[in-house]
Scaffold this motif. Structure first.
Motif, PDB file in Angstrom:
ATOM      1  N   ASN A 249     -27.315  -0.984 -12.194  1.00 46.74           N
ATOM      2  CA  ASN A 249     -27.365  -2.241 -12.916  1.00 46.74           C
ATOM      3  C   ASN A 249     -26.088  -3.000 -12.661  1.00 46.74           C
ATOM      4  O   ASN A 249     -25.091  -2.460 -12.257  1.00 46.74           O
ATOM      5  N   ASN A 250     -26.176  -4.286 -12.872  1.00 46.57           N
ATOM      6  CA  ASN A 250     -25.065  -5.185 -12.634  1.00 46.57           C
ATOM      7  C   ASN A 250     -24.994  -6.086 -13.861  1.00 46.57           C
ATOM      8  O   ASN A 250     -25.854  -6.918 -14.054  1.00 46.57           O
ATOM      9  N   SER A 251     -23.990  -5.861 -14.700  1.00 50.07           N
ATOM     10  CA  SER A 251     -23.936  -6.599 -15.962  1.00 50.07           C
ATOM     11  C   SER A 251     -22.508  -6.654 -16.465  1.00 50.07           C
ATOM     12  O   SER A 251     -21.569  -6.482 -15.713  1.00 50.07           O
ATOM     13  N   SER A 252     -22.381  -6.866 -17.743  1.00 48.26           N
ATOM     14  CA  SER A 252     -21.051  -6.873 -18.350  1.00 48.26           C
ATOM     15  C   SER A 252     -20.931  -5.765 -19.382  1.00 48.26           C
ATOM     16  O   SER A 252     -20.158  -5.870 -20.326  1.00 48.26           O
ATOM     17  N   LYS A 253     -21.682  -4.695 -19.217  1.00 45.97           N
ATOM     18  CA  LYS A 253     -21.613  -3.549 -20.118  1.00 45.97           C
ATOM     19  C   LYS A 253     -21.377  -2.271 -19.332  1.00 45.97           C
ATOM     20  O   LYS A 253     -21.906  -2.092 -18.242  1.00 45.97           O
ATOM     21  N   ILE A 254     -20.597  -1.371 -19.905  1.00 47.26           N
ATOM     22  CA  ILE A 254     -20.364  -0.057 -19.333  1.00 47.26           C
ATOM     23  C   ILE A 254     -21.262   0.916 -20.088  1.00 47.26           C
ATOM     24  O   ILE A 254     -21.217   0.963 -21.318  1.00 47.26           O
ATOM     25  N   THR A 255     -22.072   1.681 -19.358  1.00 54.24           N
ATOM     26  CA  THR A 255     -23.017   2.599 -19.998  1.00 54.24           C
ATOM     27  C   THR A 255     -23.063   3.943 -19.263  1.00 54.24           C
ATOM     28  O   THR A 255     -24.053   4.255 -18.586  1.00 54.24           O
ATOM     29  N   PRO A 256     -22.025   4.752 -19.395  1.00 54.01           N
ATOM     30  CA  PRO A 256     -22.043   6.066 -18.736  1.00 54.01           C
ATOM     31  C   PRO A 256     -23.221   6.911 -19.224  1.00 54.01           C
ATOM     32  O   PRO A 256     -23.589   6.835 -20.403  1.00 54.01           O
TER      33      PRO A 256
ATOM     34  N   VAL B  95     -13.714  -5.773 -21.173  1.00 57.47           N
ATOM     35  CA  VAL B  95     -15.047  -6.253 -20.802  1.00 57.47           C
ATOM     36  C   VAL B  95     -15.631  -7.102 -21.925  1.00 57.47           C
ATOM     37  O   VAL B  95     -16.153  -8.190 -21.685  1.00 57.47           O
ATOM     38  N   ASP B  96     -15.537  -6.622 -23.169  1.00 56.04           N
ATOM     39  CA  ASP B  96     -16.055  -7.391 -24.310  1.00 56.04           C
ATOM     40  C   ASP B  96     -15.334  -8.728 -24.441  1.00 56.04           C
ATOM     41  O   ASP B  96     -15.964  -9.764 -24.666  1.00 56.04           O
ATOM     42  N   ASP B  97     -14.008  -8.720 -24.298  1.00 59.31           N
ATOM     43  CA  ASP B  97     -13.227  -9.959 -24.403  1.00 59.31           C
ATOM     44  C   ASP B  97     -13.593 -10.953 -23.307  1.00 59.31           C
ATOM     45  O   ASP B  97     -13.546 -12.161 -23.511  1.00 59.31           O
ATOM     46  N   SER B  98     -13.978 -10.449 -22.141  1.00 60.15           N
ATOM     47  CA  SER B  98     -14.309 -11.341 -21.024  1.00 60.15           C
ATOM     48  C   SER B  98     -15.599 -12.111 -21.275  1.00 60.15           C
ATOM     49  O   SER B  98     -15.879 -13.092 -20.594  1.00 60.15           O
ATOM     50  N   ASN B  99     -16.381 -11.678 -22.242  1.00 61.27           N
ATOM     51  CA  ASN B  99     -17.626 -12.374 -22.565  1.00 61.27           C
ATOM     52  C   ASN B  99     -17.416 -13.557 -23.497  1.00 61.27           C
ATOM     53  O   ASN B  99     -18.365 -14.252 -23.829  1.00 61.27           O
ATOM     54  N   THR B 100     -16.180 -13.795 -23.920  1.00 61.24           N
ATOM     55  CA  THR B 100     -15.914 -14.942 -24.778  1.00 61.24           C
ATOM     56  C   THR B 100     -15.803 -16.207 -23.933  1.00 61.24           C
ATOM     57  O   THR B 100     -15.468 -16.156 -22.737  1.00 61.24           O
ATOM     58  N   ILE B 101     -16.061 -17.320 -24.535  1.00 61.12           N
ATOM     59  CA  ILE B 101     -16.071 -18.604 -23.816  1.00 61.12           C
ATOM     60  C   ILE B 101     -14.714 -18.944 -23.205  1.00 61.12           C
ATOM     61  O   ILE B 101     -14.637 -19.476 -22.104  1.00 61.12           O
ATOM     62  N   ASN B 102     -13.638 -18.623 -23.876  1.00 58.08           N
ATOM     63  CA  ASN B 102     -12.308 -19.024 -23.411  1.00 58.08           C
ATOM     64  C   ASN B 102     -11.666 -18.041 -22.442  1.00 58.08           C
ATOM     65  O   ASN B 102     -10.535 -18.245 -22.031  1.00 58.08           O
ATOM     66  N   TYR B 103     -12.345 -16.970 -22.082  1.00 57.33           N
ATOM     67  CA  TYR B 103     -11.736 -15.979 -21.197  1.00 57.33           C
ATOM     68  C   TYR B 103     -11.758 -16.493 -19.757  1.00 57.33           C
ATOM     69  O   TYR B 103     -12.818 -16.871 -19.245  1.00 57.33           O
ATOM     70  N   PRO B 104     -10.600 -16.519 -19.079  1.00 54.48           N
ATOM     71  CA  PRO B 104     -10.536 -17.157 -17.749  1.00 54.48           C
ATOM     72  C   PRO B 104     -11.184 -16.366 -16.608  1.00 54.48           C
ATOM     73  O   PRO B 104     -11.564 -16.948 -15.607  1.00 54.48           O
TER      74      PRO B 104
END
Length: 136
Positions: free
Chosen positions: A25-32, A77-86
């Protein structure tokens, strides 16, 4: 001390090889996968120095352990999903019953992690053959 430095380098900069796996998968979540969840260390380094060097996996995080420092990806990873994350973070995983591969791209850098299940208490870091033992 030399072994500690070599293992520390391997833990921080795991290098990728291509392969096909059962699931990706290719996403913004880590799922070991469940089989790898827990804390895994190099017993060779631990027996020589008393330092825990390896990895910790939870159902939604991947952490590197280096002596007394634990660096985890989930918060970044969670922080990168916020609108203001560069810099968005992309997580690509390949999961099977015996292998877990995770590539995390942040800005222009990609960190590659690759593991193979040897037994329920032993895994191998695929790029360098280091054996890790489950302690928790």
């Amino acid at each position: 001390m030399r072994k500690l430095l070599l293992m520390s380098s391997a833990v921080v900069f795991t290098i990728s090889c291509s392969s096909s796996d059962d699931s990706s998968n290719n996403s913004s979540k880590i799922t070991p996968p469940a089989w790898i969840q827990g804390t895994w260390i190099s017993m060779e380094i631990y027996n020589d120095t008393g330092y825990k060097v390896g990895y910790k996996f939870t159902n939604d995080d991947l952490c590197t352990l280096n002596v007394s420092i634990e660096n985890c990806w989930k918060k970044l990873v969670d922080d990168s999903n916020t609108i203001n994350y560069p810099y968005p973070i992309n997580v690509e995983q390949k999961i099977s019953d015996v292998e877990y591969r995770c590539s995390i791209t942040h800005a222009s850098q990609t960190n590659h992690y690759q593991f193979k299940k040897i037994s329920s208490t032993t895994i191998e870091i695929l790029n360098d053959g280091t054996i890790l033992t489950k302690i928790q």
